[in-house]
Design a protein around this motif. Structure first.
Motif, PDB file in Angstrom:
ATOM      1  N   LEU A 175       0.743  -1.128  -0.092  1.00  0.00           N
ATOM      2  CA  LEU A 175       0.043  -0.034   0.185  1.00  0.00           C
ATOM      3  C   LEU A 175       0.772   1.232  -0.082  1.00  0.00           C
ATOM      4  CD1 LEU A 175      -2.757  -1.138   2.417  1.00  0.00           C
ATOM      5  CD2 LEU A 175      -3.099  -0.777   0.188  1.00  0.00           C
ATOM      6  N   SER A 176       2.171   1.281   0.756  1.00  0.00           N
ATOM      7  CA  SER A 176       2.884   2.188   0.678  1.00  0.00           C
ATOM      8  C   SER A 176       3.472   2.496  -0.803  1.00  0.00           C
ATOM      9  CB  SER A 176       4.060   1.979   1.691  1.00  0.00           C
ATOM     10  OG  SER A 176       4.993   3.028   1.604  1.00  0.00           O
ATOM     11  N   ALA A 177       3.930   1.498  -1.527  1.00  0.00           N
ATOM     12  CA  ALA A 177       4.228   1.663  -3.057  1.00  0.00           C
ATOM     13  C   ALA A 177       3.307   2.200  -3.723  1.00  0.00           C
ATOM     14  CB  ALA A 177       4.760   0.217  -3.306  1.00  0.00           C
TER      15      ALA A 177
ATOM     16  N   SER B 241       7.316  13.044   1.936  1.00  0.00           N
ATOM     17  CA  SER B 241       6.935  11.992   3.032  1.00  0.00           C
ATOM     18  C   SER B 241       5.478  12.041   3.197  1.00  0.00           C
ATOM     19  CB  SER B 241       7.480  12.631   4.399  1.00  0.00           C
ATOM     20  OG  SER B 241       6.902  13.852   4.813  1.00  0.00           O
ATOM     21  N   TYR B 242       4.884  10.910   3.539  1.00  0.00           N
ATOM     22  CA  TYR B 242       3.615  10.503   3.607  1.00  0.00           C
ATOM     23  C   TYR B 242       3.265   9.682   4.974  1.00  0.00           C
ATOM     24  CZ  TYR B 242       4.643   6.534   1.044  1.00  0.00           C
ATOM     25  OH  TYR B 242       5.207   5.450   0.613  1.00  0.00           O
ATOM     26  N   PRO B 243       2.335   9.939   5.893  1.00  0.00           N
ATOM     27  CA  PRO B 243       2.076   9.162   6.896  1.00  0.00           C
ATOM     28  C   PRO B 243       2.064   7.597   6.641  1.00  0.00           C
ATOM     29  CG  PRO B 243       0.090  10.056   6.295  1.00  0.00           C
ATOM     30  CD  PRO B 243       1.475  10.728   5.384  1.00  0.00           C
ATOM     31  N   PHE B 244       2.899   6.730   7.263  1.00  0.00           N
ATOM     32  CA  PHE B 244       2.805   5.364   7.042  1.00  0.00           C
ATOM     33  C   PHE B 244       2.018   4.634   7.906  1.00  0.00           C
ATOM     34  CE2 PHE B 244       5.318   1.169   7.223  1.00  0.00           C
ATOM     35  CZ  PHE B 244       4.922   0.816   6.144  1.00  0.00           C
ATOM     36  N   GLY B 245       1.422   5.155   9.276  1.00  0.00           N
ATOM     37  CA  GLY B 245       0.799   4.658  10.184  1.00  0.00           C
ATOM     38  C   GLY B 245      -0.602   4.161   9.712  1.00  0.00           C
ATOM     39  N   PRO B 246      -1.369   4.923   8.905  1.00  0.00           N
ATOM     40  CA  PRO B 246      -2.638   4.421   8.326  1.00  0.00           C
ATOM     41  C   PRO B 246      -2.321   3.266   7.312  1.00  0.00           C
ATOM     42  CG  PRO B 246      -2.368   7.030   8.310  1.00  0.00           C
ATOM     43  CD  PRO B 246      -1.361   6.199   8.761  1.00  0.00           C
ATOM     44  N   LEU B 247      -1.243   3.164   7.046  1.00  0.00           N
ATOM     45  CA  LEU B 247      -1.012   2.059   5.848  1.00  0.00           C
ATOM     46  C   LEU B 247      -0.617   0.855   6.694  1.00  0.00           C
ATOM     47  CD1 LEU B 247       1.199   4.133   3.129  1.00  0.00           C
ATOM     48  CD2 LEU B 247      -1.379   3.537   3.314  1.00  0.00           C
ATOM     49  N   MET B 248      -0.180   0.769   7.788  1.00  0.00           N
ATOM     50  CA  MET B 248       0.261  -0.146   8.552  1.00  0.00           C
ATOM     51  C   MET B 248      -1.321  -0.668   9.103  1.00  0.00           C
ATOM     52  SD  MET B 248       3.385   1.227  10.670  1.00  0.00           S
ATOM     53  CE  MET B 248       3.633   0.026  11.963  1.00  0.00           C
ATOM     54  N   VAL B 249      -2.101   0.167   9.478  1.00  0.00           N
ATOM     55  CA  VAL B 249      -3.258  -0.188  10.039  1.00  0.00           C
ATOM     56  C   VAL B 249      -4.273  -1.006   8.836  1.00  0.00           C
ATOM     57  CG1 VAL B 249      -5.533   0.375  11.176  1.00  0.00           C
ATOM     58  CG2 VAL B 249      -3.482   1.661  11.927  1.00  0.00           C
ATOM     59  N   ALA B 250      -4.146  -0.436   7.828  1.00  0.00           N
ATOM     60  CA  ALA B 250      -4.662  -1.175   6.689  1.00  0.00           C
ATOM     61  C   ALA B 250      -4.247  -2.218   6.228  1.00  0.00           C
ATOM     62  CB  ALA B 250      -4.924  -0.233   5.455  1.00  0.00           C
ATOM     63  N   GLY B 251      -2.915  -2.603   6.336  1.00  0.00           N
ATOM     64  CA  GLY B 251      -2.310  -3.735   6.249  1.00  0.00           C
ATOM     65  C   GLY B 251      -2.726  -4.799   7.199  1.00  0.00           C
ATOM     66  N   ALA B 252      -2.723  -4.269   8.401  1.00  0.00           N
ATOM     67  CA  ALA B 252      -3.005  -5.290   9.416  1.00  0.00           C
ATOM     68  C   ALA B 252      -4.599  -5.795   9.097  1.00  0.00           C
ATOM     69  CB  ALA B 252      -3.021  -4.738  10.863  1.00  0.00           C
ATOM     70  N   ALA B 253      -5.427  -4.959   8.885  1.00  0.00           N
ATOM     71  CA  ALA B 253      -6.714  -5.182   8.382  1.00  0.00           C
ATOM     72  C   ALA B 253      -6.883  -6.342   7.288  1.00  0.00           C
ATOM     73  CB  ALA B 253      -7.429  -4.144   7.903  1.00  0.00           C
ATOM     74  N   VAL B 254      -6.140  -5.987   6.244  1.00  0.00           N
ATOM     75  CA  VAL B 254      -6.037  -7.083   5.058  1.00  0.00           C
ATOM     76  C   VAL B 254      -5.347  -8.537   5.556  1.00  0.00           C
ATOM     77  CG1 VAL B 254      -4.704  -7.653   2.879  1.00  0.00           C
ATOM     78  CG2 VAL B 254      -5.603  -5.087   3.381  1.00  0.00           C
TER      79      VAL B 254
ATOM     80  N   VAL C 184       1.082   6.865  -6.726  1.00  0.00           N
ATOM     81  CA  VAL C 184      -0.253   7.921  -7.213  1.00  0.00           C
ATOM     82  C   VAL C 184       0.383   9.382  -6.836  1.00  0.00           C
ATOM     83  CG1 VAL C 184      -2.428   8.659  -5.929  1.00  0.00           C
ATOM     84  CG2 VAL C 184      -1.956   6.000  -6.258  1.00  0.00           C
ATOM     85  N   LEU C 185       0.898   9.212  -5.661  1.00  0.00           N
ATOM     86  CA  LEU C 185       1.324  10.929  -5.342  1.00  0.00           C
ATOM     87  C   LEU C 185       2.398  11.565  -6.539  1.00  0.00           C
ATOM     88  CD1 LEU C 185       2.371  10.847  -1.336  1.00  0.00           C
ATOM     89  CD2 LEU C 185       0.208  11.941  -2.575  1.00  0.00           C
ATOM     90  N   LEU C 186       3.096  10.544  -6.812  1.00  0.00           N
ATOM     91  CA  LEU C 186       4.105  10.964  -8.042  1.00  0.00           C
ATOM     92  C   LEU C 186       3.485  11.303  -9.329  1.00  0.00           C
ATOM     93  CD1 LEU C 186       7.172  11.006  -8.716  1.00  0.00           C
ATOM     94  CD2 LEU C 186       7.254   8.466  -9.271  1.00  0.00           C
ATOM     95  N   VAL C 187       2.388  10.391  -9.689  1.00  0.00           N
ATOM     96  CA  VAL C 187       1.875  10.545 -11.060  1.00  0.00           C
ATOM     97  C   VAL C 187       0.755  11.382 -10.914  1.00  0.00           C
ATOM     98  CG1 VAL C 187       0.552   9.356 -12.671  1.00  0.00           C
ATOM     99  CG2 VAL C 187       2.506   8.467 -11.688  1.00  0.00           C
ATOM    100  N   ALA C 188      -0.212  11.373  -9.731  1.00  0.00           N
ATOM    101  CA  ALA C 188      -1.309  12.345  -9.869  1.00  0.00           C
ATOM    102  C   ALA C 188      -1.085  13.726  -9.674  1.00  0.00           C
ATOM    103  CB  ALA C 188      -2.456  11.611  -8.962  1.00  0.00           C
ATOM    104  N   VAL C 189      -0.169  13.802  -8.445  1.00  0.00           N
ATOM    105  CA  VAL C 189      -0.016  15.214  -7.881  1.00  0.00           C
ATOM    106  C   VAL C 189       1.312  15.739  -8.170  1.00  0.00           C
ATOM    107  CG1 VAL C 189      -1.698  15.121  -6.139  1.00  0.00           C
ATOM    108  CG2 VAL C 189       0.469  14.438  -5.543  1.00  0.00           C
ATOM    109  N   ARG C 190       2.162  14.796  -9.072  1.00  0.00           N
ATOM    110  CA  ARG C 190       3.540  15.418  -9.391  1.00  0.00           C
ATOM    111  C   ARG C 190       4.369  15.567  -8.091  1.00  0.00           C
ATOM    112  NH1 ARG C 190       2.629  18.945 -14.789  1.00  0.00           N
ATOM    113  NH2 ARG C 190       1.319  17.367 -16.092  1.00  0.00           N
ATOM    114  N   ALA C 191       4.187  14.594  -7.076  1.00  0.00           N
ATOM    115  CA  ALA C 191       5.101  14.999  -5.996  1.00  0.00           C
ATOM    116  C   ALA C 191       6.437  14.652  -6.232  1.00  0.00           C
ATOM    117  CB  ALA C 191       4.404  14.269  -4.827  1.00  0.00           C
ATOM    118  N   ASP C 192       7.523  15.136  -5.339  1.00  0.00           N
ATOM    119  CA  ASP C 192       8.781  14.854  -5.406  1.00  0.00           C
ATOM    120  C   ASP C 192       8.878  13.298  -4.626  1.00  0.00           C
ATOM    121  OD1 ASP C 192      11.398  14.855  -3.887  1.00  0.00           O
ATOM    122  OD2 ASP C 192      11.703  16.199  -5.617  1.00  0.00           O
ATOM    123  N   ARG C 193       9.711  12.805  -5.269  1.00  0.00           N
ATOM    124  CA  ARG C 193       9.962  11.498  -4.704  1.00  0.00           C
ATOM    125  C   ARG C 193      10.564  11.409  -3.318  1.00  0.00           C
ATOM    126  NH1 ARG C 193      13.487   8.192  -9.555  1.00  0.00           N
ATOM    127  NH2 ARG C 193      11.847   8.520 -11.246  1.00  0.00           N
TER     128      ARG C 193
END
Length: 212
Positions: free
Chosen positions: A171-173, A190-203, A178-187
């Protein structure tokens, strides 16, 4: 758990999260829209329903529901300020492990409790190593959260632990792409990883038993 228990747990979790929203804003020292009552409440409703759906007994339900509420609050704070406060993460350990210890005692499932403890330790060590190697991508808050999520997934089995861990990084990847393509974010953005950890645990909790 039955449908009524799932719905009741979701509603109680949502109300609790909404009521704690002012405290969250003070804790995060932020007025971000992520901390408006509707956000943590919505996250808590979804997490509470999932927790009740996975639980098979009263003690499990208590531990899973408290973890779900805590994770919903943490996700909102992390989205708002990219922080996972110890004031929330720390208490999640006893709030989860004490009910699981009761469940183990009631049903003589000490091996499950032992597996939960080992999984928590393994994820703590792995995340600590990753944070040491790349501190710009992972913080100590992520490391501490990994331990409690590891205990939760370890109670369910090794397959949920593996899938939940892999799902978080997958999910982090996807998020980075998405950030890189959709909003042209710099590589390096940073973005919060905690919500992705929680989503991963749910999966992991939902589909882990079918993964291996």
């Amino acid at each position: 758990m039955g449908t009524q228990i799932v719905v009741l747990t979701a509603v109680v979790s949502g109300l609790a999260a909404a009521g704690l929203s002012p405290w969250l804003r003070a804790l995060a020292d932020s007025s971000s829209g992520w901390l408006r009552p509707v956000v943590p409440a919505s996250l808590a409703v979804a997490a509470g329903a999932g927790a009740a759906a996975v639980a098979t007994g009263a003690a499990e339900l208590v531990g899973f529901a408290l973890l779900a509420l805590g994770c919903a609050l943490l996700a909102a704070v992390d989205l708002a300020s990219e922080r996972l406060p110890d004031l929330i993460v720390g208490p999640l350990y006893p709030l989860l492990l004490v009910p699981l210890t009761v469940a183990a005692a009631l049903h003589q499932e000490w091996s499950r409790l032992g597996r939960a403890a080992v999984a928590a330790a393994v994820l703590l060590v792995c995340y600590f190593v990753l944070a040491f190697i790349s501190p710009s991508n992972l913080g100590l808050g992520d490391v501490k959260l990994a331990g409690v999520l590891g205990a939760f997934l370890g109670w369910l089995g090794w397959s949920p632990v593996l899938l939940g861990s892999l799902a978080a990084f997958a999910l982090s990847a996807v998020t980075a792409l998405v950030l890189l393509v959709a909003v042209r974010a710099d590589r390096r953005r940073s973005y919060p990883f905690g919500p992705l950890m929680v989503a991963g645990a749910a999966v992991g909790a939902a589909w882990g038993p079918f993964f291996l």
